[in-house]
Write a protein that holds these residues in place. Structure first.
Motif, PDB file in Angstrom:
ATOM      1  N   TYR A 157      29.160  54.830  -8.313  1.00  0.00           N
ATOM      2  CA  TYR A 157      28.215  55.286  -8.247  1.00  0.00           C
ATOM      3  C   TYR A 157      27.256  56.174  -9.476  1.00  0.00           C
ATOM      4  CZ  TYR A 157      25.481  59.531  -6.520  1.00  0.00           C
ATOM      5  OH  TYR A 157      24.214  60.161  -6.451  1.00  0.00           O
ATOM      6  N   VAL A 158      26.291  55.856 -10.141  1.00  0.00           N
ATOM      7  CA  VAL A 158      25.932  56.497 -11.202  1.00  0.00           C
ATOM      8  C   VAL A 158      23.989  56.926 -10.615  1.00  0.00           C
ATOM      9  CG1 VAL A 158      26.543  55.216 -12.884  1.00  0.00           C
ATOM     10  CG2 VAL A 158      24.897  54.418 -11.709  1.00  0.00           C
ATOM     11  N   THR A 159      23.310  57.945 -11.267  1.00  0.00           N
ATOM     12  CA  THR A 159      22.011  58.254 -11.176  1.00  0.00           C
ATOM     13  C   THR A 159      20.957  57.825 -12.259  1.00  0.00           C
ATOM     14  OG1 THR A 159      22.428  60.213 -11.124  1.00  0.00           O
ATOM     15  CG2 THR A 159      22.880  60.026  -9.142  1.00  0.00           C
TER      16      THR A 159
ATOM     17  N   TYR B 115      23.124  48.182  -4.804  1.00  0.00           N
ATOM     18  CA  TYR B 115      22.522  49.196  -3.906  1.00  0.00           C
ATOM     19  C   TYR B 115      22.102  50.040  -4.496  1.00  0.00           C
ATOM     20  CZ  TYR B 115      21.261  52.239   0.478  1.00  0.00           C
ATOM     21  OH  TYR B 115      19.930  52.552   1.429  1.00  0.00           O
ATOM     22  N   LEU B 116      20.370  50.388  -4.251  1.00  0.00           N
ATOM     23  CA  LEU B 116      19.472  51.456  -4.972  1.00  0.00           C
ATOM     24  C   LEU B 116      18.479  51.954  -3.588  1.00  0.00           C
ATOM     25  CD1 LEU B 116      19.143  48.589  -6.907  1.00  0.00           C
ATOM     26  CD2 LEU B 116      18.520  50.765  -8.196  1.00  0.00           C
TER      27      LEU B 116
ATOM     28  N   ASN C  11      19.620  56.030  -6.940  1.00  0.00           N
ATOM     29  CA  ASN C  11      21.049  56.540  -6.558  1.00  0.00           C
ATOM     30  C   ASN C  11      21.738  54.923  -6.849  1.00  0.00           C
ATOM     31  OD1 ASN C  11      21.350  59.450  -5.823  1.00  0.00           O
ATOM     32  ND2 ASN C  11      19.730  58.943  -5.265  1.00  0.00           N
ATOM     33  N   VAL C  12      22.425  55.395  -7.282  1.00  0.00           N
ATOM     34  CA  VAL C  12      22.890  53.329  -7.463  1.00  0.00           C
ATOM     35  C   VAL C  12      24.196  53.012  -7.198  1.00  0.00           C
ATOM     36  CG1 VAL C  12      22.211  51.642  -9.841  1.00  0.00           C
ATOM     37  CG2 VAL C  12      20.681  53.345  -9.924  1.00  0.00           C
ATOM     38  N   TYR C  13      24.664  52.033  -6.434  1.00  0.00           N
ATOM     39  CA  TYR C  13      25.758  52.158  -6.215  1.00  0.00           C
ATOM     40  C   TYR C  13      26.769  49.896  -7.176  1.00  0.00           C
ATOM     41  CZ  TYR C  13      25.170  55.631  -2.840  1.00  0.00           C
ATOM     42  OH  TYR C  13      25.127  56.757  -2.534  1.00  0.00           O
ATOM     43  N   ILE C  14      26.881  50.155  -7.473  1.00  0.00           N
ATOM     44  CA  ILE C  14      27.613  49.090  -8.017  1.00  0.00           C
ATOM     45  C   ILE C  14      28.430  48.179  -7.658  1.00  0.00           C
ATOM     46  CG2 ILE C  14      27.498  47.461  -9.987  1.00  0.00           C
ATOM     47  CD1 ILE C  14      25.839  49.346 -11.593  1.00  0.00           C
TER      48      ILE C  14
ATOM     49  N   LYS D 138      36.937  52.893  -2.078  1.00  0.00           N
ATOM     50  CA  LYS D 138      36.743  54.139  -3.280  1.00  0.00           C
ATOM     51  C   LYS D 138      35.317  53.564  -4.279  1.00  0.00           C
ATOM     52  CE  LYS D 138      41.041  51.852  -3.838  1.00  0.00           C
ATOM     53  NZ  LYS D 138      41.512  50.786  -4.233  1.00  0.00           N
ATOM     54  N   ILE D 139      34.986  55.120  -4.293  1.00  0.00           N
ATOM     55  CA  ILE D 139      33.750  55.517  -5.398  1.00  0.00           C
ATOM     56  C   ILE D 139      33.919  56.260  -6.280  1.00  0.00           C
ATOM     57  CG2 ILE D 139      31.633  56.659  -4.895  1.00  0.00           C
ATOM     58  CD1 ILE D 139      31.516  55.831  -2.038  1.00  0.00           C
TER      59      ILE D 139
END
Length: 132
Positions: A125-127, A71-72, A111-114, A4-5
Protein backbone atom coordinates in the motif's frame (compact mmCIF):
# COMPACT_ATOMS: atom_id res chain seq x y z
CA UNK A 1 -6.65 -16.60 2.21
CA UNK A 2 -5.24 -14.18 4.75
CA UNK A 3 -4.73 -10.75 3.29
CA UNK A 4 -1.46 -9.12 4.24
CA UNK A 5 -0.89 -5.42 3.60
CA UNK A 6 2.44 -3.65 3.55
CA UNK A 7 2.38 0.15 3.70
CA UNK A 8 4.45 3.07 2.46
CA UNK A 9 3.36 6.68 2.09
CA UNK A 10 4.27 9.12 -0.66
CA UNK A 11 0.90 11.06 -0.65
CA UNK A 12 -2.37 10.21 -2.73
CA UNK A 13 -6.16 9.64 -3.52
CA UNK A 14 -8.23 6.98 -5.42
CA UNK A 15 -9.18 5.94 -9.02
CA UNK A 16 -12.02 3.81 -10.52
CA UNK A 17 -12.88 1.40 -13.26
CA UNK A 18 -11.51 -1.88 -14.52
CA UNK A 19 -8.63 -1.65 -16.97
CA UNK A 20 -7.61 -4.71 -18.94
CA UNK A 21 -5.63 -4.29 -22.12
CA UNK A 22 -3.43 -6.17 -24.50
CA UNK A 23 -0.03 -6.71 -22.86
CA UNK A 24 2.84 -4.61 -24.16
CA UNK A 25 6.53 -4.46 -23.41
CA UNK A 26 7.85 -2.58 -20.38
CA UNK A 27 8.77 1.03 -20.96
CA UNK A 28 11.69 2.50 -19.07
CA UNK A 29 10.29 6.00 -19.56
CA UNK A 30 6.80 7.46 -19.93
CA UNK A 31 5.40 8.49 -23.32
CA UNK A 32 7.13 11.67 -24.46
CA UNK A 33 10.34 10.76 -22.63
CA UNK A 34 11.64 11.88 -19.26
CA UNK A 35 11.32 9.81 -16.12
CA UNK A 36 8.42 8.33 -14.21
CA UNK A 37 7.25 10.38 -11.19
CA UNK A 38 6.71 7.23 -9.11
CA UNK A 39 7.83 3.60 -9.49
CA UNK A 40 7.01 0.81 -7.03
CA UNK A 41 7.99 -2.86 -7.35
CA UNK A 42 6.42 -5.56 -5.20
CA UNK A 43 5.73 -9.28 -5.41
CA UNK A 44 6.29 -9.63 -9.17
CA UNK A 45 4.58 -6.36 -10.11
CA UNK A 46 6.01 -2.96 -11.06
CA UNK A 47 3.71 0.07 -11.18
CA UNK A 48 4.93 3.30 -12.78
CA UNK A 49 3.11 6.65 -12.64
CA UNK A 50 3.61 9.84 -14.64
CA UNK A 51 1.29 12.41 -13.05
CA UNK A 52 1.14 14.72 -16.09
CA UNK A 53 -1.39 13.02 -18.36
CA UNK A 54 -2.33 10.51 -15.64
CA UNK A 55 -0.15 7.85 -17.28
CA UNK A 56 -0.15 4.54 -15.38
CA UNK A 57 1.81 1.40 -16.37
CA UNK A 58 1.70 -1.99 -14.62
CA UNK A 59 4.19 -4.72 -15.56
CA UNK A 60 4.36 -8.38 -14.57
CA UNK A 61 7.99 -8.84 -13.52
CA UNK A 62 8.03 -12.46 -12.36
CA UNK A 63 7.82 -15.77 -14.19
CA UNK A 64 5.69 -17.23 -11.39
CA UNK A 65 2.44 -18.08 -13.18
CA UNK A 66 0.50 -15.29 -11.43
CA UNK A 67 -0.79 -11.98 -12.78
CA UNK A 68 0.36 -8.60 -11.50
CA UNK A 69 -2.44 -6.45 -10.10
CA UNK A 70 -2.81 -2.81 -9.06
CA UNK A 71 -5.79 -0.98 -7.63
CA UNK A 72 -5.83 2.84 -7.41
CA UNK A 73 -8.50 4.92 -5.68
CA UNK A 74 -8.96 8.67 -5.05
CA UNK A 75 -11.65 11.10 -3.93
CA UNK A 76 -13.26 13.16 -6.67
CA UNK A 77 -15.28 15.24 -4.20
CA UNK A 78 -16.36 14.78 -0.58
CA UNK A 79 -17.98 11.36 -0.31
CA UNK A 80 -17.35 10.46 -3.98
CA UNK A 81 -14.43 8.24 -5.00
CA UNK A 82 -13.17 6.96 -8.31
CA UNK A 83 -10.95 3.92 -8.86
CA UNK A 84 -9.05 1.87 -11.42
CA UNK A 85 -7.89 -1.75 -11.47
CA UNK A 86 -5.06 -2.92 -13.72
CA UNK A 87 -4.17 -6.59 -14.25
CA UNK A 88 -1.53 -8.12 -16.53
CA UNK A 89 -0.16 -11.66 -16.92
CA UNK A 90 3.12 -12.92 -18.36
CA UNK A 91 6.62 -12.03 -17.26
CA UNK A 92 7.71 -8.86 -19.09
CA UNK A 93 4.20 -7.89 -20.22
CA UNK A 94 2.71 -4.52 -19.31
CA UNK A 95 -0.66 -2.80 -19.44
CA UNK A 96 -1.27 0.93 -19.27
CA UNK A 97 -3.79 3.69 -19.02
CA UNK A 98 -3.82 7.47 -19.32
CA UNK A 99 -6.07 10.52 -19.08
CA UNK A 100 -7.97 9.43 -22.19
CA UNK A 101 -9.64 6.70 -20.08
CA UNK A 102 -9.67 8.27 -16.61
CA UNK A 103 -9.07 11.61 -14.91
CA UNK A 104 -7.25 11.61 -11.61
CA UNK A 105 -8.31 14.76 -9.82
CA UNK A 106 -5.48 17.27 -9.36
CA UNK A 107 -4.44 17.93 -5.77
CA UNK A 108 -5.90 14.65 -4.52
CA UNK A 109 -4.12 11.81 -2.78
CA UNK A 110 -4.15 8.52 -4.71
CA UNK A 111 -4.19 5.28 -2.70
CA UNK A 112 -2.36 2.47 -4.49
CA UNK A 113 -2.46 -1.27 -3.77
CA UNK A 114 0.02 -3.52 -5.63
CA UNK A 115 0.08 -7.34 -5.51
CA UNK A 116 -0.07 -10.48 -7.61
CA UNK A 117 -2.90 -12.99 -7.88
CA UNK A 118 -1.05 -15.78 -6.07
CA UNK A 119 -2.49 -17.31 -2.87
CA UNK A 120 0.46 -16.14 -0.72
CA UNK A 121 0.76 -12.66 -2.19
CA UNK A 122 1.11 -9.68 0.10
CA UNK A 123 -0.26 -6.28 -0.84
CA UNK A 124 1.89 -3.17 -0.94
CA UNK A 125 0.00 0.00 0.00
CA UNK A 126 1.43 3.37 -1.08
CA UNK A 127 0.04 6.85 -1.65
CA UNK A 128 0.99 9.81 -3.78
CA UNK A 129 -0.29 13.34 -4.22
CA UNK A 130 -1.46 13.93 -7.79
CA UNK A 131 -0.16 17.49 -8.01
CA UNK A 132 0.82 17.67 -11.66
Amino acid sequence: MNRKILGISAGAAAIGGLMLATPASASTSPPGGGTWDHVWTHDGATLSVEEHGDVIQLCDTAADGYSAKAYLVWNVSPGVADSMTLTVAGNGNCVGSDASTHDITEGKTVNVYISNTGPDSTELYVTYLNDN
